[in-house]
Design a protein around this motif. Sequence first.
Motif, short mmCIF file in Angstrom:
data_model
loop_
_atom_site.label_atom_id
_atom_site.label_comp_id
_atom_site.label_asym_id
_atom_site.label_seq_id
_atom_site.Cartn_x
_atom_site.Cartn_y
_atom_site.Cartn_z
N PHE A 178 2.16 47.56 54.88
CA PHE A 178 1.78 48.43 55.99
C PHE A 178 0.64 47.83 56.83
CE2 PHE A 178 3.12 52.33 53.29
CZ PHE A 178 4.45 52.11 53.63
N PHE A 179 0.18 46.64 56.43
CA PHE A 179 -0.92 45.94 57.11
C PHE A 179 -2.22 46.75 57.11
CE2 PHE A 179 2.95 44.15 59.00
CZ PHE A 179 2.75 42.80 58.75
N VAL A 180 -2.32 47.65 56.14
CA VAL A 180 -3.59 48.36 55.97
C VAL A 180 -4.66 47.36 55.52
CG1 VAL A 180 -4.80 50.18 54.70
CG2 VAL A 180 -2.43 50.53 55.42
N ILE A 181 -4.25 46.43 54.66
CA ILE A 181 -5.11 45.35 54.20
C ILE A 181 -4.47 44.03 54.63
CG2 ILE A 181 -6.18 44.22 52.20
CD1 ILE A 181 -7.21 47.03 52.71
N PRO A 182 -5.18 43.14 55.34
CA PRO A 182 -4.61 41.85 55.74
C PRO A 182 -4.23 41.00 54.53
CG PRO A 182 -6.66 42.32 56.92
CD PRO A 182 -6.55 43.34 55.83
N PHE A 183 -3.15 40.23 54.66
CA PHE A 183 -2.70 39.38 53.57
C PHE A 183 -3.77 38.39 53.14
CE2 PHE A 183 1.48 40.78 55.03
CZ PHE A 183 2.14 40.97 53.83
N LYS A 184 -4.60 37.96 54.10
CA LYS A 184 -5.61 36.97 53.78
C LYS A 184 -6.68 37.50 52.83
CE LYS A 184 -8.39 38.01 57.91
NZ LYS A 184 -8.96 37.47 59.16
N LYS A 185 -6.72 38.82 52.66
CA LYS A 185 -7.70 39.42 51.75
C LYS A 185 -7.14 39.62 50.34
CE LYS A 185 -10.92 41.80 54.82
NZ LYS A 185 -11.64 43.06 55.08
N GLY A 186 -5.94 39.10 50.09
CA GLY A 186 -5.31 39.30 48.79
C GLY A 186 -6.15 38.78 47.64
N ASP A 187 -6.67 37.56 47.79
CA ASP A 187 -7.49 36.98 46.71
C ASP A 187 -8.76 37.79 46.49
OD1 ASP A 187 -5.69 34.98 46.27
OD2 ASP A 187 -6.73 33.49 47.50
N GLN A 188 -9.36 38.25 47.58
CA GLN A 188 -10.60 39.01 47.48
C GLN A 188 -10.35 40.36 46.79
OE1 GLN A 188 -12.59 39.68 51.21
NE2 GLN A 188 -14.11 41.06 50.31
N VAL A 189 -9.21 40.98 47.09
CA VAL A 189 -8.89 42.27 46.49
C VAL A 189 -8.76 42.14 44.98
CG1 VAL A 189 -7.04 43.96 46.22
CG2 VAL A 189 -7.82 43.34 48.51
N ILE A 190 -8.02 41.13 44.52
CA ILE A 190 -7.84 40.93 43.09
C ILE A 190 -9.18 40.58 42.43
CG2 ILE A 190 -6.71 39.55 41.32
CD1 ILE A 190 -4.86 41.46 42.77
N GLU A 236 -4.50 54.41 59.47
CA GLU A 236 -4.59 53.66 58.22
C GLU A 236 -4.73 54.58 57.01
OE1 GLU A 236 -7.77 50.87 58.46
OE2 GLU A 236 -6.58 49.36 59.52
N HIS A 237 -5.39 55.68 57.21
CA HIS A 237 -5.55 56.62 56.10
C HIS A 237 -4.23 57.31 55.76
CE1 HIS A 237 -9.99 56.83 57.52
NE2 HIS A 237 -9.81 55.85 56.66
N VAL A 238 -3.41 57.57 56.78
CA VAL A 238 -2.08 58.13 56.53
C VAL A 238 -1.25 57.16 55.71
CG1 VAL A 238 0.08 58.92 57.59
CG2 VAL A 238 -2.12 59.51 58.64
N LEU A 239 -1.29 55.87 56.09
CA LEU A 239 -0.54 54.85 55.35
C LEU A 239 -1.10 54.66 53.95
CD1 LEU A 239 -0.12 52.21 58.22
CD2 LEU A 239 1.59 53.81 57.34
N THR A 240 -2.40 54.84 53.82
CA THR A 240 -3.01 54.75 52.49
C THR A 240 -2.50 55.87 51.59
OG1 THR A 240 -5.03 53.74 53.37
CG2 THR A 240 -5.20 54.80 51.22
N ILE A 241 -2.41 57.07 52.12
CA ILE A 241 -1.90 58.21 51.35
C ILE A 241 -0.45 57.96 50.95
CG2 ILE A 241 -1.30 60.66 51.48
CD1 ILE A 241 -3.76 61.03 53.29
N ILE A 242 0.34 57.39 51.87
CA ILE A 242 1.74 57.05 51.55
C ILE A 242 1.79 56.03 50.41
CG2 ILE A 242 3.84 55.96 52.43
CD1 ILE A 242 3.17 57.13 55.17
N SER A 243 0.90 55.05 50.45
CA SER A 243 0.84 54.03 49.38
C SER A 243 0.47 54.66 48.04
CB SER A 243 -0.17 52.94 49.75
OG SER A 243 0.17 52.30 50.96
#
Length: 436
Positions: free
Chosen positions: A270-282, A235-242
């Motif tokens: 990349f599914f690093v963060i689940p779609f269901k957490k979209g509202d919480q992230v914002i 997940e950290h590799v994908l985070t760095i790519i993002s």
Amino acid sequence: MEWVVVISVLVMLVLSLLRVNVIIAIIAAAISAGLMSGFSIVDSIDLFVSGMGGQSSTALSYILLGAFAVTISYTGITGLLVKFLIRVLTGKKTMLLLVIAGVACLSQNLIPVHIAFIPILIPPLLKLFDSMRLDRRAVAVALTFGLTTPYMMIPAGFGLLFHETIYNAMVDAGLTIQMGDIVLAMIIPGLGMVAGLFIAIFITYRKGRDAVEGAGGTGTIIGEADDQNVTFNKEHVLTIISILAAFVVQIVTSNLILGALAGLICMFLFFVIPFKKGDQVISDGIKMMGFIAFVMLSASGFATVIQETGAVSALVEASSSMIGDNKAVIAFVLLLVGLLSTLGIGTSFGTVPILASLYVPICLAAGFSPLAITALIGTAGALGDAGSPASDSTLGPTSGLNADGNHNHMWDTVVPTFIHFNIPLFVFGWIASLIL
């Protein structure tokens, strides 16, 4: 009319020093400027509100960058950095401050998250600062250095936007220059920032200092610190790519909003963060950066009131009519006017076009070179970011350092950054205008 800027900025500064909320202080300054210029209170407020849209793009980018920073923190990758810093730099005050300044520099040019990294990285380090009796004012200075100096000197990321802002403003004012000239013109003012950082770290705040409990109220950050026990994973590799994707898009498009969106989209794809957490992230992004975004909107409203009153141009014209043709005096007065203007507006990007339209004709008539004019404009703009209560470069450090309520925005961030950056930046910018 020429005293409107001076008095309104003093109103904001005095109220802020008395620990009045900075948004209320800005509104009071705007109303005072309007009243002194013959507007009614209602007209002043209407003008203030109409001008808030001037920083709407910046405010939205901060919210999205805040959301992007939240997704990064969810992966725990910042916990790895915190863990490393604690293990390697415990007891090494000077090195820790220099590393913090370096990390802040990366947020301007390499990983364009600007101040959004501070509420993620700094709160977990507060206990380390306290155990080392590290003066938080030194940390504030280190952070503001990293948030300001790179965009002044390096034409990449936010630096590219700043240099393009100077270029376009000067062209609009009737003076054509090369983009490379801006880099050359900002070297000497940038060295003033370096001098201020070293003075703060090695002299002013070298001694230990305990944090003052309750100095900043109840704290400004909502959320928990990163997990310190996390290990590096896929997940950290994908985070760095993002992060790299956000950087590339921001550089290619010169648009912070698109860069932040690219980073967010990659984190979800990349599914690093689940779609269901979209509202919480914002939502968490708004919690983190919403106050700062609204301060920037308020500062834009204040800038509109000042512009509509014609106070800045009146101040410049009144000053230029009294100083004759002595270049040293002209440069000093123009920088002083720029300092007063940018302290109130609090953003270099927003004040550069205003100052350029006034500086260019006066400086050309006085015989300044294009490089010298560029140095004056760039320095005057940066003065607002380096020491204004309404600047994101001072609000950002406070947002992290006051997570526990023990760091005051004015006395522990703004006053130290003003002393260590605005004064040397003013002096070095003045010297640059005379020798370039």
